[in-house]
Design a protein around this motif. Structure first.
Motif, short mmCIF file in Angstrom:
data_model
loop_
_atom_site.label_atom_id
_atom_site.label_comp_id
_atom_site.label_asym_id
_atom_site.label_seq_id
_atom_site.Cartn_x
_atom_site.Cartn_y
_atom_site.Cartn_z
N LEU A 60 0.84 -1.20 0.00
CA LEU A 60 0.00 0.00 0.00
C LEU A 60 0.87 1.25 0.00
N SER A 61 1.89 1.26 0.83
CA SER A 61 2.77 2.43 0.90
C SER A 61 3.58 2.60 -0.38
N SER A 62 3.94 1.48 -1.01
CA SER A 62 4.65 1.55 -2.30
C SER A 62 3.80 2.27 -3.34
N MET A 63 2.51 1.94 -3.40
CA MET A 63 1.62 2.62 -4.34
C MET A 63 1.43 4.08 -3.97
N TYR A 64 1.35 4.35 -2.69
CA TYR A 64 1.17 5.73 -2.21
C TYR A 64 2.35 6.61 -2.65
N ILE A 65 3.56 6.07 -2.53
CA ILE A 65 4.76 6.81 -2.96
C ILE A 65 4.75 7.01 -4.47
N ALA A 66 4.49 5.91 -5.21
CA ALA A 66 4.54 5.97 -6.67
C ALA A 66 3.50 6.93 -7.24
N ALA A 67 2.30 6.91 -6.68
CA ALA A 67 1.23 7.76 -7.20
C ALA A 67 1.57 9.24 -7.01
N LYS A 68 2.20 9.58 -5.89
CA LYS A 68 2.57 10.98 -5.66
C LYS A 68 3.66 11.44 -6.63
N ILE A 69 4.46 10.51 -7.11
CA ILE A 69 5.50 10.85 -8.07
C ILE A 69 4.95 10.92 -9.50
N GLU A 70 4.09 9.97 -9.87
CA GLU A 70 3.70 9.78 -11.27
C GLU A 70 2.38 10.43 -11.64
N GLU A 71 1.41 10.45 -10.72
CA GLU A 71 0.06 10.90 -11.07
C GLU A 71 -0.10 12.41 -10.90
N ILE A 72 -0.91 12.99 -11.79
CA ILE A 72 -1.23 14.42 -11.66
C ILE A 72 -2.17 14.65 -10.48
N PHE A 73 -3.16 13.76 -10.35
CA PHE A 73 -4.11 13.84 -9.24
C PHE A 73 -4.11 12.50 -8.50
N PRO A 74 -3.15 12.29 -7.61
CA PRO A 74 -3.08 11.01 -6.89
C PRO A 74 -4.25 10.86 -5.92
N PRO A 75 -4.63 9.63 -5.62
CA PRO A 75 -5.70 9.42 -4.64
C PRO A 75 -5.31 10.00 -3.27
N LYS A 76 -6.30 10.37 -2.50
CA LYS A 76 -6.06 10.91 -1.17
C LYS A 76 -5.70 9.78 -0.21
N LEU A 77 -5.10 10.14 0.90
CA LEU A 77 -4.66 9.14 1.87
C LEU A 77 -5.83 8.31 2.39
N ASP A 78 -6.97 8.96 2.59
CA ASP A 78 -8.16 8.22 3.05
C ASP A 78 -8.57 7.15 2.05
N ASP A 79 -8.44 7.46 0.76
CA ASP A 79 -8.81 6.50 -0.28
C ASP A 79 -7.88 5.28 -0.25
N TRP A 80 -6.59 5.53 -0.01
CA TRP A 80 -5.66 4.41 0.09
C TRP A 80 -6.02 3.52 1.28
N ALA A 81 -6.37 4.14 2.40
CA ALA A 81 -6.74 3.35 3.58
C ALA A 81 -7.99 2.50 3.30
N LYS A 82 -8.95 3.09 2.59
CA LYS A 82 -10.18 2.35 2.26
C LYS A 82 -9.90 1.19 1.32
N SER A 83 -8.90 1.32 0.45
CA SER A 83 -8.60 0.25 -0.50
C SER A 83 -8.14 -1.02 0.21
N ALA A 84 -7.66 -0.88 1.45
CA ALA A 84 -7.25 -2.04 2.25
C ALA A 84 -8.28 -2.34 3.33
N ASP A 85 -9.52 -1.94 3.07
CA ASP A 85 -10.64 -2.17 4.01
C ASP A 85 -10.34 -1.61 5.40
N GLU A 86 -9.71 -0.44 5.43
CA GLU A 86 -9.40 0.25 6.68
C GLU A 86 -8.54 -0.60 7.61
N GLY A 87 -7.77 -1.52 7.01
CA GLY A 87 -6.92 -2.39 7.82
C GLY A 87 -5.72 -1.66 8.40
N TYR A 88 -5.38 -0.51 7.82
CA TYR A 88 -4.25 0.28 8.29
C TYR A 88 -4.68 1.73 8.42
#
Length: 436
Positions: A158-186
């Motif tokens: 999850l953190s790997s994607m979070y780092i990569a998206a901030k580097i590569e994407e113009i509009f990266p997902p928000k941190l809350d969205d990343w947490a939801k993608s793992a069913d709020e497990g983290y």
């Protein structure tokens, strides 16, 4: 139209590599090298007992021999390739970390995690480069920091994607969205803390060259290579269709799409080739090999290009204008070459595939600076069984959120969206169990 080609030995006397036609069994011999020999006119099909094929009146100064020695076509954006090569050794991981650093992590666990990461990237309509960048971050972290526990593994992905998206994407997902993608497990704090820890472990190196960089660039170069050498023939160029009536234009367009072996042109046949090639690369990313990215890209492209030429009966090599009539090679009984040798349909296919091999050899020498096709043998051997993967052509999630007109206007961007297929993990899981 004349395309003279420097042949080697006559086809009935030549041994052709198993790589010449995909789906054959692979032995441990390298890809065969060619030797100079007699010339042949590729503007004309070999003579048949029933008569000769008509040749068009359009002349083209370029010939296959010129392609062979790369005297004309020049690779574009070579600086981009050099920038990839300058950094590849610094970034590319050694995949022995399973046995030296990570006793709690198995190759199968990595495949499951990466499949989930690919699905998340597809759902968030992220770019393919974002996924492959995240995979690089994850692998390099696992190589640097040992003893990862199973319950931490998904957080690292999850953190790997979070780092990569901030580097590569113009509009990266928000941190809350990343947490939801793992069913709020983290929690958000856990993701941020792991992000910082990972960045320190990989020494803040966040712009890795990936296999996707190489193959995406190589597809672009291949398309320009094909256009440069073959679009001098009428109807091998879209500009030739402008004055045709709608019915004839549609007919010629369909024939063009099938004949021209392209990957990134905006038509259905090219898109299918692009998606098939990228899905095989996606599936291969779920398991590990220690080949450098340029060899992975070159080996996969060789197999796909050989496959598409074979499926099209090598029509692009022989087509020389509207007077040309495609023939079903499999139904022909016999050919006679200019030396009087009889060639059956299978031998004709093998002969044609050797032309494709030489064409591709010249292409990778001009692009990837690979001067012997034997250099890609290990990559070809690796990807060959993965070509049995069932391809999923479902459209990216972006097609549900963006208008058709917008996607058509930005076709290059449309190609960059990550896709996901559940077939990938099923296929790779069987390979991992078989290779234990």
């Amino acid at each position: 139209m004349h395309r003279n080609f420097q042949k080697h030995t006559p086809p009935h006397k030549r041994q052709v590599s198993a790589y010449s036609i995909p789906k054959e069994n692979i032995d441990d011999n390298g890809i065969g090298n060619s030797k100079p020999g007699i010339k042949r006119n590729l503007g004309e099909a070999p003579n048949m007992s029933s008569g000769h094929m008509k040749t068009g009146s359009l002349e083209c100064d370029e010939n296959i021999q010129e392609i062979t020695y790369n005297t004309l076509w020049k690779c574009e954006c070579k600086d981009y390739y050099k920038s990839l090569e300058e950094n590849v050794q610094k970034y590319y991981p050694k995949f022995d970390y399973f046995y030296t650093k990570q006793p709690n992590i198995t190759p199968y666990m990595r495949a499951v995690l990466l499949d989930w990461m690919m699905e998340v990237c597809a759902e968030f309509t992220l770019k393919r480069e974002t996924f492959y960048m995240a995979v690089s971050h994850l692998d390099r972290f696992l190589m640097e920091f040992g003893g990862i526990q199973k319950n931490e593994f998904q957080l690292i992905g999850l953190s790997s994607m979070y780092i990569a998206a901030k580097i590569e994407e113009i509009f990266p997902p928000k941190l809350d969205d990343w947490a939801k993608s793992a069913d709020e497990g983290y929690s958000n704090c856990a993701i941020k803390a792991m992000e910082l820890f990972m960045l320190r472990c990989i020494h803040w190196t966040v712009h890795p060259p990936t296999s996707f960089n190489y193959i995406n660039w190589l597809m672009t170069q291949w398309d320009t290579f094909v256009h440069f050498h073959f679009s001098c023939v009428i109807f091998n160029n879209l500009n030739d269709f402008s004055k045709l009536l709608p019915e004839e234009k549609a007919k010629q367009q369909k024939l063009y799409e099938k004949r021209m072996i392209l990957f990134k042109e905006p038509n259905q046949q090219a898109y299918k080739r692009y998606r098939e090639t990228l899905q095989i690369l996606d599936a291969a990313s779920l398991e590990t090999n220690n080949l450098l990215p340029k060899y992975n890209a070159a080996g996969l492209m060789y197999l796909m290009i050989s496959k598409y030429f074979f499926e099209s009966n090598y029509e692009l090599l022989y087509y020389n204008g509207p007077e040309y009539e495609p023939k079903n090679i499999a139904k022909m009984n016999m050919y006679i070459d200019e030396n009087g040798a009889q060639i059956n349909g299978i031998e004709f296919n093998l002969e044609s595939s050797s032309y494709v091999q030489e064409l591709y050899s010249n292409f990778i020498s001009a692009t990837l600076e690979i001067y012997s096709i034997d250099e890609i043998y290990e990559a070809v051997k690796y990807f060959h069984p993965i070509m049995e993967l069932e391809i999923d052509y479902c459209l990216p999630i972006a097609c549900k959120t963006k208008s058709k007109s917008n996607l058509e206007r930005h076709y290059g961007e449309f190609l960059t969206f990550q896709t996901h297929s559940s077939k990938n993990l099923d296929f790779i899981s069987k390979r991992l169990k078989t290779n234990k």
